[in-house]
Structure formats: C-alpha cells, structure tokens
Design an enzyme around this catalytic site. Structure first.
Site, PDB file in Angstrom:
ATOM      1  N   ALA B  13       0.826  -1.204   0.000  1.00  0.00           N
ATOM      2  CA  ALA B  13       0.000   0.000   0.000  1.00  0.00           C
ATOM      3  C   ALA B  13       0.862   1.256   0.000  1.00  0.00           C
ATOM      4  O   ALA B  13       0.621   2.191  -0.774  1.00  0.00           O
ATOM      5  CB  ALA B  13      -0.932  -0.012   1.219  1.00  0.00           C
ATOM      6  N   ARG B  23       4.263  10.241  -9.543  1.00  0.00           N
ATOM      7  CA  ARG B  23       4.003  10.415 -10.982  1.00  0.00           C
ATOM      8  C   ARG B  23       3.013  11.548 -11.233  1.00  0.00           C
ATOM      9  O   ARG B  23       3.128  12.292 -12.197  1.00  0.00           O
ATOM     10  CB  ARG B  23       3.431   9.124 -11.581  1.00  0.00           C
ATOM     11  CG  ARG B  23       4.476   8.073 -11.892  1.00  0.00           C
ATOM     12  CD  ARG B  23       3.937   6.999 -12.843  1.00  0.00           C
ATOM     13  NE  ARG B  23       2.750   6.336 -12.311  1.00  0.00           N
ATOM     14  CZ  ARG B  23       2.787   5.341 -11.423  1.00  0.00           C
ATOM     15  NH1 ARG B  23       3.951   4.907 -10.947  1.00  0.00           N
ATOM     16  NH2 ARG B  23       1.671   4.798 -10.989  1.00  0.00           N
ATOM     17  N   GLU B  34       9.936   3.545   7.053  1.00  0.00           N
ATOM     18  CA  GLU B  34       9.765   2.096   7.212  1.00  0.00           C
ATOM     19  C   GLU B  34      10.563   1.669   8.444  1.00  0.00           C
ATOM     20  O   GLU B  34      11.762   1.940   8.518  1.00  0.00           O
ATOM     21  CB  GLU B  34      10.278   1.366   5.959  1.00  0.00           C
ATOM     22  CG  GLU B  34      10.474  -0.138   6.111  1.00  0.00           C
ATOM     23  CD  GLU B  34       9.213  -0.867   6.568  1.00  0.00           C
ATOM     24  OE1 GLU B  34       8.146  -0.609   6.005  1.00  0.00           O
ATOM     25  OE2 GLU B  34       9.322  -1.680   7.522  1.00  0.00           O
ATOM     26  N   SER B  40       8.716  -3.807   0.221  1.00  0.00           N
ATOM     27  CA  SER B  40       8.137  -4.317  -1.017  1.00  0.00           C
ATOM     28  C   SER B  40       8.356  -5.807  -1.226  1.00  0.00           C
ATOM     29  O   SER B  40       8.841  -6.236  -2.265  1.00  0.00           O
ATOM     30  CB  SER B  40       8.740  -3.540  -2.195  1.00  0.00           C
ATOM     31  OG  SER B  40       8.071  -3.855  -3.387  1.00  0.00           O
ATOM     32  N   ALA B  42       6.883  -9.851  -1.219  1.00  0.00           N
ATOM     33  CA  ALA B  42       5.662 -10.584  -1.542  1.00  0.00           C
ATOM     34  C   ALA B  42       5.358 -11.568  -0.417  1.00  0.00           C
ATOM     35  O   ALA B  42       5.818 -12.704  -0.423  1.00  0.00           O
ATOM     36  CB  ALA B  42       5.811 -11.313  -2.872  1.00  0.00           C
ATOM     37  N   CYS B  44       2.736 -13.138   0.114  1.00  0.00           N
ATOM     38  CA  CYS B  44       2.015 -14.313  -0.385  1.00  0.00           C
ATOM     39  C   CYS B  44       2.941 -15.346  -1.005  1.00  0.00           C
ATOM     40  O   CYS B  44       2.536 -16.482  -1.237  1.00  0.00           O
ATOM     41  CB  CYS B  44       0.988 -13.904  -1.419  1.00  0.00           C
ATOM     42  SG  CYS B  44      -0.155 -12.676  -0.802  1.00  0.00           S
ATOM     43  N   VAL B  81       7.576   5.198  12.826  1.00  0.00           N
ATOM     44  CA  VAL B  81       6.672   6.267  13.278  1.00  0.00           C
ATOM     45  C   VAL B  81       5.932   5.735  14.488  1.00  0.00           C
ATOM     46  O   VAL B  81       5.205   4.729  14.402  1.00  0.00           O
ATOM     47  CB  VAL B  81       5.702   6.682  12.154  1.00  0.00           C
ATOM     48  CG1 VAL B  81       4.662   7.664  12.701  1.00  0.00           C
ATOM     49  CG2 VAL B  81       6.475   7.305  11.007  1.00  0.00           C
ATOM     50  N   ASN B 336      -2.599  -2.864  -2.686  1.00  0.00           N
ATOM     51  CA  ASN B 336      -2.025  -2.194  -3.855  1.00  0.00           C
ATOM     52  C   ASN B 336      -3.001  -1.182  -4.453  1.00  0.00           C
ATOM     53  O   ASN B 336      -2.637  -0.063  -4.783  1.00  0.00           O
ATOM     54  CB  ASN B 336      -1.664  -3.225  -4.925  1.00  0.00           C
ATOM     55  CG  ASN B 336      -0.314  -3.869  -4.686  1.00  0.00           C
ATOM     56  OD1 ASN B 336       0.705  -3.333  -5.091  1.00  0.00           O
ATOM     57  ND2 ASN B 336      -0.287  -4.996  -3.995  1.00  0.00           N
ATOM     58  N   TRP B 466     -22.402 -26.176 -20.648  1.00  0.00           N
ATOM     59  CA  TRP B 466     -22.869 -25.480 -19.446  1.00  0.00           C
ATOM     60  C   TRP B 466     -21.704 -25.460 -18.468  1.00  0.00           C
ATOM     61  O   TRP B 466     -21.383 -26.473 -17.836  1.00  0.00           O
ATOM     62  CB  TRP B 466     -24.073 -26.193 -18.833  1.00  0.00           C
ATOM     63  CG  TRP B 466     -25.300 -26.159 -19.683  1.00  0.00           C
ATOM     64  CD1 TRP B 466     -25.737 -27.158 -20.503  1.00  0.00           C
ATOM     65  CD2 TRP B 466     -26.249 -25.084 -19.808  1.00  0.00           C
ATOM     66  NE1 TRP B 466     -26.904 -26.770 -21.131  1.00  0.00           N
ATOM     67  CE2 TRP B 466     -27.242 -25.508 -20.720  1.00  0.00           C
ATOM     68  CE3 TRP B 466     -26.353 -23.812 -19.245  1.00  0.00           C
ATOM     69  CZ2 TRP B 466     -28.323 -24.698 -21.083  1.00  0.00           C
ATOM     70  CZ3 TRP B 466     -27.436 -23.018 -19.601  1.00  0.00           C
ATOM     71  CH2 TRP B 466     -28.398 -23.461 -20.513  1.00  0.00           C
TER      72      TRP B 466
END
Lengths: 482, 482
Positions: B13, B23, B34, B40, B42, B44, B81, B336, B466
């Site tokens: 996030a 940008r 941090e 950054s 992963a 998962c 923080v 994200n 189906w």
C-alpha cells in the site's frame, strides 16, 4: 392447444427445448423431426476426435435415441420438414423414402442448425477434399488420414455412421500433406488435429490474420503457436481452387490480388472451412423476417415473425449484449440455452433466451485464446461507438512463481462512456477461461474504470497481484485520459 | 501544502501510494518511513519459497531501495513512526538507535500492515516454533528445515536478511515432523510447503473444516487433497500449547472440549498461523475510528476519521461489495489498489479505493480453491439477507475431452431478491480462476437468473457447454423456485 409442440431438428437447441418442455408440461405432446440419422452430437468435439484426443466417435454423442425416448419425447429420425404453413399451422414432412405427410402443430420450433458452406469449392466431387460439419464427415476424415492397414473401424463405433463412406476413405492411401482452407476456429482446430496425426499441414487464410473475429493480438500469437509446431500459416492467401481429377492433387493460391500469377501447392488432402450458412429453406415462402447472416430473426423469447413459430440455435439470430441488436454468432451454449428457454416458454413459463456476448474460445496446441463482444474498431463504429483499443502483455502468475506465462489482453471501450465493448485474451496458462470475467463485465454493462477496480483473485500460482485484465483496464483508462 | 506527503510503511500500500503520487505530483515531496529493513516483499510468496518452488528469497522482492529512490521517493528505512499528532499534523519518528525526531506532514498515509498473532503460543522462546509473517521468518524456516550440511546460504541472498537467525536455524538438526497450527490459507500453504520438503506434516484446525471462510465444500476437498499427499489433517482439534524447553518437542491437543484428556503429539517443528492483527499502535491516543478486526476504519477514498490522515492495506478496513459495510479482509490486491488510489487522491485526482468482494484463492498441491462474497449463512443473515445455498459438482471440460475434472461450485443467494451473495469453486482443472466470474457478477449486483444466462465461453478443452458456474446457477434457481 391439443396440437403438439413440434420441433424440427434433434440437436442442441431442439432436444434442449423438447426436454425442458417435457419436464414442465408432462401431459402435453412433443414431436421432434430430424432429417438425418444423427442426434445430439458435439459438433465442437469433432476436431479433437480427428486429432486422436477422443477415442471413439460415440464419445461425442450426449444423448442416444433411446435416452430421448425415455424422456417421453417422440423422436422421428429420417423425417425432413420441408415446408411450413403458418396460417394452417401445419408442417410438411418428407421421409427418407420420399413419402410426404402433413402434421399440425400448436407451437413450432425451427432448430435446423447450419451447414458448412464450401464456397466455390467442389468438395463432393474430389476424394481427399472435405468440409467438417457433421459426424459422417468427421468419421470420413479420420478414416482418410489413417494408414489403410492401421485403420481401427471401432473408432467410428456408431450405428448411424455412413459406413460406406468411412470404409472407402479408410482404403485410400494415407495423405502426407494437407491444406486447411480458411483460418477460422475450425480451421485452426483442424490444423492442430491433422498435425497431431503426423501430416504436414498448411493453413491458408484470406485475410491478414487467422481467427479474424478474435483480433490481431490473438491471430498473431496463434499463428506463432501453429508454426512452432510445424504448421505453415499463409495469410493474405485466398485459395482459388482445389485441383485434381478424382483425388485432390493441389490447391491453387493467390491469383486474386495484384496480378500475381497463381501458385499450385501439391497436397494429398484439403479441409475447407470457409463459412457456414443457416438452414432456413423450410420457411421459404412464409415471408419470415431474416436477420444478420440471413438467419431467422427472433425476439428475446426466441419468437420468429410468424405466429407460434420459434427458432433457436445455429439457424437463428440472438440479441447482442453490447449493441442490443440481432446478431448471428452460432455457438453451442447459445443453442442449448435458447432451446431450453423456448421449451419453458412454450410450456407456459415465459423465459428470455438471453443475450449473447459473442464469447468464444479456441486452442492451438498449448496456446489458448478467447474473445468477447466487439473487438473490431470498424464494427464498433458501425454500431455507433467511438472505440479505443489497447493490448497489454502481463504475467499469468506472480513473476517468481514457476509457470508464469505472458498473457496478452486486448480491451476495447467506447471513448465517451468508457463502457467496455469487447476483449480478448491469449496465452498458454489458463488464458481462455479468463474471458468469462470480461463476458460477465460486458453483460453487466460495466465501464473500464469499474473493471479496473474489480476485486479479482490474487494468489501467486494463479494470478499476479494485478491480474492481466486489471492491467489492461488500467492502461486503457490511461490511454483515454490521454 | 508545502509539507510533504508522509507515508508510514514501505510495502504494497505504502509504495503504491508513493509511486502514484510521485508520478501525478512530480513537484511535491513524498517521504516513506519504514521501521524495518525490508521493503516491497511478496508476503504471499513466502510459502512457495519454503516449498522450494522459488529459488531465492530475493525473487520475492518487487522493488529494491535503489529502485524506489530512482522513482524520486525519499525512503527512510529503520525509522519507526511511533506517534501521530493530527492537530499539529506531525509524526514522531524513532530511529533504530532509539533517537527521536518529529516531522510535519501535509497528508499522512498509514500503511503499517498487520502482524502475525501467535495467540497463546510462545513462538519466540522455542526453537523450531515459528509464525510466518515476514521475510526473516521465511528465511529462518527455510534454514531450519534444511539438513545442516545441505543448507544453501544463497537461498537467503538479501542483504536485509537476519543472518544470525538464519545461520542459527540452519545449524540445528533438520526436523522430520511438523505441526501446522491453524488451517487457514497460510496453514494450508505451509503444510504443502513442508510436505514438499519431505517432512511428515500434521495440520491442526480449531473448527470442523479447513479454510473456514471458503465454506465446507472447499474445506472437505482441500482436506482430501492434503491427505492424498500424506499430510494428516486434524479438524475440531485446537492446539492448547507448544511443549518443549529450548526446542519444541510436542504440541498438546484437545483438552478444550468435553473433558477429554489432552494428547501430546511429538513434533520437531511447529508453524503457528492462527490469525493476524492490524498494526495501529501509532494512532493510539488520537481517537481514530476503528472498524471490524480493530482495523482503522476508512471511507471510500481511504480517509480515516482524522483530518488528512489516510490508511490502506492490511491495517485498514475496506467496503464490502455485498453488504456495503466496512470489512477487514487483508489481501494483497486490496492494499495495492487502495494505495494507488490514495496516491492519486492526495495528488489532487480524487479516486475511489474500490470495494472488496472478499475474493481469495489458494491451492493445496493440485487442488485449487477460491471464494468470494458471503458464503456463511449466519453471516448472510446477520447482514439482513435470507440466504439459500447450493453446491453442484460439474465437469471442467466437455466430458469426452481428456483432463475433464470434477469441479464443485457453491453459490449463495438472497431468496427474496435472488441477488448473488457469494460463491466458491474448488477442483483440479482451472478451478480457482473461475472465481473471477463470480467476483465480477457480485460487484455488478447480478442476480442468480442473470448469472444463469451469462454467455460464458464454451470450448471442449476449457469448459463444457454449461460451465460449472452456469450449472450451479441453474440448480440454485430451481431450488428457490422449488
């Protein structure tokens, strides 16, 4: 309403309608006339039978005549309905022996399907030349491809098969080279099938990319997939003629454009898949309304312009979810669904046949492709949209997860409303099934910003954090923002 | 607005927000604090690293600190923080050395994530006992599982890794047996991972089925999939304690219910995955509003109840597409997407963070499962619905096509409106990705009759006529009619 529900055609649409009607109105009569011997066969499975992925022709049948009878459906094979009198509410039926009789109907469903259109080519007069639009053709192609001494007659293990034709083809010398004339999805599937059977295969396609309705992004990857497996792909290469006396000897290509002299390419076999045409002759003279593709135009309940006459399946139009207009995209689910809905409607439970989104999927070896909606910018403009299109390449899984594969997603939207108009997906890892997400979004009239915010599943083995569809929506939105 | 956009937390996030902001507002300052050394990564992907499917820990990093710097983001690692003063619009920052300083912000994003909640278990004091919620833990587990002489230190090839901890674990005798405490998706993934590494694995789950939020139909098939690969699954089996002095020796199970005497099951390793908890301590004393799971409650733009303070990712709520209420379902895409939207909003382009549908996917060896929306009837009733649920088993492909596999689809709808509330899919052939169709339908507020009429792709290699989702919709509609 003592006259029966008469159904013409015993395949997907017809038998779905008869079965649903029988369950919902068990006390009323339903008669199904089928001009041929085959019923309820999986047209879409025939290339996979030829490829050898499917062992027996009978595996492609979903219902036998006795199973149909057990459902309480009065099935009459070898009975062709040749005329309809909508004022008298009677059909004229011709038997295989040429006898004729009339039959009254309370409601009538025309589910006569479509047939292969061989274009200018004489496939009947030439050994080794085929179209693929029925089970007899599938059996004949399978037999022709086999070495005579290796042919297994048990492959065509169905009593309805045209044994004379199959045996004649089995006895011919096996082909070594084949031309597939037409690079639509049947052409692509047949090319894979014949290559799997060991033939040297060339595909000839009239326009610049295979699978024209799937768009360029799909066409170019499918061409690469075929070529990687040794299939030669010729685009912008219309076939002018099949050459040969008794047996095919060559295809003649390329005299069409720019004064180039035609080229003769020797082949031992040709399968022509240049188009299909709806079977509507039985309604000639009734003044029925036609729609796109000269198919029978129907409304949202499957009703034709003739009273108490319905049509469904490959002979009928369906309403397109994007344009709201009648469209002709003959596919299996459309036929089953419309048949079932009409069966319910005729039984007294009015049911919409449902819109179509033009959803279709195909594979070429390990490459899967699918499309939905309106992909062609010209078609979008003709429907009153201002199309904007983007293709992205994104991973099918998290980049670190084994098996992640490049997946190309194309999205088309209307610039003004940002409404999603169409899309395609192509890749080797679970690519085709992702089209269902876009089909659902299209039927829900979603905009591309809404698609970008979809909460799609993220798990490293199946999808990166940003699914390729989300990436495409994000990039297309950025393009519209300019 | 001369004060910077301050972001707390450099993961999905936080970095999505900082990147998007940079940008869109290239002239304004963004600072990311941090507290740790990792950015950054992963989360998962960690089970797949432990399983050995991923070669290097560094493969799980999507951005390096230098790449972040190249984006013009002022990233400060080792800076925690510890307090926020929303009136003065200042944060208090503590360095790794214990020094403190203050920093003013124009806008603040709290993206502090969540941490593993070890429940009653002392995993820190016991060798061989772990939770899995950060990269150091992944490296330590990987090292502990390896035979000391076979451990490859290059697997943990990241400068930020806790080398002391990794080396200490690598030096210990390799475990032969493991307990996974908690059968949620992390538990299932870790069980597979440890089994792939050759351990004898037992999974202990408090309630009657693994993967409770996925529903029984998924839980029972995933249990079978694990057991087929030799993983023992114990349901209704809460673990009471981890037993051992320095190193884990056993888990104690089953004293909880009915006076049964507890059982000690010897194990050489335990991974505890019983829950996670949002990191919200830095906002203590500010009077911020909390939502479900004690997460930071935010609105549709990601705004907390404090002025100019946003929250996103695993520490924040999100609005549920079905109930319209705040919900806490911490997942990667949500983080994200919300981060990116907040980055745009703070830069001056108000952007909704998007609803969540609770879409999640998991695999257990070859079995794939996914869920979306509200599956639990009690939860549906609590949200004011009258739920009706149905599970069907249908083929993933045409029956004659090789590889067709039984796919179980569960749908839950509101009886009155027939609105789709939730669904799950489980099977071995392209099952998980099919959930995206249901997620899209839920976000579009579709009814089950509308789902039944969806024009989903039919092609024998990918789907029967189906699709299993259409079959489930048809059966559920029949049940409601019935």
């Amino acid at each position: 309403m003592s006259d029966p529900f008469v159904v013409v055609g015993a395949d997907a649409a017809g038998l779905s309608a008869a079965s649903k009607f029988r369950r919902e109105a068990p006390d009323r009569e339903v008669v199904v006339f089928e001009k041929g011997r085959w019923i309820s066969y999986a047209y879409c499975g025939m290339p996979y039978f030829i490829a050898g992925y499917v062992d027996r022709l009978s595996d492609l049948l979903s219902l036998s005549p006795s199973e149909v009878a057990e459902r309480g459906i009065d099935l009459r094979r070898g009975r062709e309905v040749i005329a309809v009198d909508p004022d008298a509410k009677r059909v004229t039926v011709e038997t295989a022996e040429g006898d004729r009789f009339e039959r009254a109907y309370g409601d009538l469903l025309v589910a006569t399907g479509a047939r292969a259109d061989p274009g200018p080519f004489d496939v009947r007069g030439l050994d080794g030349a085929f179209t693929l639009h029925n089970m007899d053709a599938a059996a004949a192609i399978d037999a022709y491809v086999a070495e005579p001494e290796a042919y297994d007659p048990d492959r065509a293990d169905v009593s309805a098969v045209d044994r004379d034709r199959t045996e004649r083809n089995a006895a011919m010398p096996a082909p070594e080279t084949a031309a597939v004339v037409g690079g639509g999805y049947v052409g692509v599937e047949v090319a894979e099938a014949l290559a799997e059977r060991g033939l040297e295969v060339r595909v000839f396609h009239r326009s610049g990319h295979l699978l024209s309705p799937f768009g360029e992004a799909v066409g170019s990857r499918v061409e690469a997939a075929l070529e990687a497996e040794g299939v030669a792909v010729h685009t912008d290469a219309p076939v002018d003629a099949l050459v040969g006396d008794d047996r095919i000897e060559a295809v003649e290509v390329g005299s069409g454009g720019g004064g180039a002299s035609p080229e003769r390419i020797p082949v031992d076999m040709a399968v022509v898949g240049v188009g299909i045409r709806p079977n509507t002759e039985l309604l000639d003279g009734t003044g029925f309304d036609r729609g796109p593709g000269d198919a029978i135009r129907v409304d949202d309940r499957g009703r034709t312009s003739l009273p108490d006459v319905y049509a469904a399946g490959d002979c009928a139009t369906a309403r397109h979810a994007v344009t709201g207009e009648p469209d002709w995209t003959p596919l299996g689910l459309t036929a089953n669904r419309a048949g079932r809905a009409i069966g319910a409607t005729v039984a007294g439970d009015p049911t919409p046949v449902g819109d179509i989104a033009g959803t279709a999927a195909v594979k070429a070896f390990d490459t899967e492709a699918a499309r939905v909606g309106i992909l062609d910018p010209d078609a979008a403009e003709a429907a009153g949209f201002d199309p904007v299109r983007e293709t992205v390449t994104a991973g099918s899984r998290s980049g670190y997860y084994p098996g992640a594969a490049e997946t190309d997603v194309t999205l088309v939207a209307d610039r003004d409303t940002r409404g999603l108009l169409g899309g395609s997906v192509v890749g080797t890892d679970r690519a085709a099934i992702r089209i269902d997400t876009l089909a659902t979004a299209i039927e829900a009239d979603m905009t591309v910003p809404e698609v970008e915010r979809l909460d799609l599943a993220y798990a490293p083995p199946f999808s990166p954090v940003w699914d390729p569809i989300l990436v495409a929506a994000k990039v297309l939105n950025g393009k519209i923002d300019g």
